[in-house]
Design a protein around this motif. Structure first.
Motif: not given
Lengths: 395, 107
Positions: B1, B3, B82-85, B87, B105
């Protein structure tokens, strides 16, 4: 079941709707077809089929490959422990720091705690539409930004735990004083769920002081549950509870956790202080034997850690035992603006006014508390105390 | 994904040489670990030109589309699972460039 479906389909909405549909099918069919031999498995299978149907319908438009991905179930049959892991994963997703705190609370109560939107709205003292919007928006962000569905890495874990603890405490409180008019006054399903999850988090992070503190706090509060309801369904205040009915095993476990934290010598966080306050209460054989100076000292410590008006109210109630009702009433009245919609403020005022022989004002405060509470057992208890006041005056 | 990590400037101006060194090191790591898509720093909003050709109006205006106290100073486009990665990467990026960053995203 919801957690397992979320893990499989990676989408809270799909999992939630499929679960609801499965229950609806059960209500329709079981009365005629009979209850299946394993109702839980039947529901999960039905919900999984519904979820797959829904993904098929929706993915026809675009993401065909995603459909294939989700339909392929490579997972081996789940061992029992996997269910607990699923709940923990769901908990960390719902408590993700990229979501606003209010959204985390609402989402966890809905998805992990299973509360309805009206119940959550009452727990937060906000309109139902606000809660509905928070949940919808949070789910949207989880999906759009791809917030992962897993327990955080060891490095991120301590920072992520505090958000989880705050949510568990709220779930427990909702169970301990349920707010729905149609629900039981004490919802053991919610208090048990909060304790179970607190044990999981404590097991995961045995050295985290606040995770230990929260578990101790919940155990010491839960220990008093057997004496909290009178035969007529009213709530019994701490001072009048039959302490012989308190759960000695839970008290013992809670005390051991509090002592273990004290032994570390590390400065305590709010949950550890609250646990210590409850340890003092549960050490006393009756209300007169309670070490109130110790309790007030702990509340002084708590006010420094958490300057919220609710903490200040509880401190004022403890001060009444030490310095008398007049001093406490002055403290409570100062909180009136900020806690006007909070029934406990008016109940505390009523009790202090009664002790100061200001019966008319006490009655007014009780009426206000009764009008504000959504909990029938609390309303019954407040009414009993209000009416006890007039009976005493008549005598 | 994918961002977009926007770098927000609230008046600090161009990156200092220390900041530039830290940004280069961070960029090297993004490339080595397969997160790099694109990145760039932007010239000041003073030199912005705004075009509005809706309904063929052909309006050309000197200056940014909106005057604010914070503006876009640069950006990274990052590939992450994902978002954790993302962030975690954005947390390092914010430290490297010594600015606030915002993560969003792509659709």
């Amino acid at each position: 079941m919801l957690a397992a479906l979320t893990r499989r389909f990676g989408d809270l909405d799909v999992a939630e709707e499929a679960t609801a549909e499965a229950f609806a099918v059960a209500v329709e069919r079981w009365p005629d077809d009979g209850v299946p031999p394993n109702p839980g498995a039947w529901l999960t299978t039905t919900a999984t089929r519904r979820a797959i149907d829904r993904i098929r319908r929706e993915s026809r438009r675009d993401e065909k490959h995603q459909e294939a991905e989700m339909l392929r179930d490579d997972d081996p049959p789940e061992p029992i422990g996997a269910v607990e892991d699923d709940r923990l994963r769901l908990l960390f997703t719902c408590c993700h720091p990229a979501l606003a705190l209010e959204a985390r609370l609402a989402l966890t109560l809905r998805m992990v705690g299973g509360l309805t939107v009206p119940e959550i709205a009452r727990a937060f003292l906000v309109p139902e539409t606000t809660i509905g919007q928070r949940i919808t928006r949070a789910k949207g962000k989880i999906r759009a930004t791809r917030i992962p569905y897993r327990v955080p890495s060891a490095a991120d874990l301590p920072a992520r735990v505090s958000g989880v603890l705050a949510v568990l405490y709220l779930v427990f409180n909702e169970g301990y004083l349920a707010s729905g008019p149609g629900t039981d006054p004490i919802r053991e399903d919610l208090t048990a769920e909060a304790i179970r999850l607190a044990r999981l988090v404590h097991g995961l992070l045995p050295d985290d002081g606040e995770a230990t503190g929260l578990l101790a706090l919940l155990l010491l509060t839960e220990a008093r549950r057997p004496s909290r309801l009178s035969p007529d369904g009213g709530l019994v205040p701490l001072a009048e509870q039959d302490r012989g009915r308190w759960d000695a095993a839970l008290i013992d476990e809670g005390h051991r956790l509090v002592r273990a934290r004290l032994a570390t010598g590390e400065p305590p966080g709010p949950y550890q202080v609250l646990a210590a306050i409850n340890a003092v209460h549960t050490s006393a054989t009756d209300v007169a034997a309670t070490d109130w100076s110790q309790i007030v000292a702990l509340y002084d410590q708590l006010v420094r850690l958490d300057p919220s008006p609710v903490v200040a109210l509880n401190r004022a109630v403890a001060i009444a035992e030490l310095d008398g009702p007049a001093v406490a009433l002055a403290l409570v009245d100062r909180l009136g603006d900020r806690l006007d919609a909070y029934p406990a403020l008016h109940a505390a005022r009523a009790d202090l006014l009664r002790r100061l022989d200001r019966a008319a004002e006490a009655r007014e405060a009780w009426d206000r508390a009764i009008a504000l509470t959504g909990n029938p057992a609390e309303a019954a208890a407040l009414a009993r105390r209000r009416d006890g006041l007039s009976a005493a005056r008549g005598a | 994904m994918r961002y977009l990590v926007s770098v927000i400037d609230d008046g600090a101006g161009r990156a200092t040489s220390d900041e530039a060194t830290a940004i280069d090191a961070f960029n090297d790591r993004l490339q080595a670990d397969g997160h790099w898509v694109f990145a760039g720093g932007l010239g000041s909003t003073e030199n912005a030109t705004t075009i509005d050709n809706r309904e063929g109006r052909g309006l050309v205006t000197d200056g940014p589309f909106v005057e604010t106290k914070e503006w876009l100073a640069g950006f990274w486009i990052i590939e992450a699972a994902d978002l954790d990665e993302v962030l975690a990467l954005a947390t390092e990026g914010s430290k490297a460039c010594n600015r606030k960053v915002e993560v969003r995203p792509f659709l």
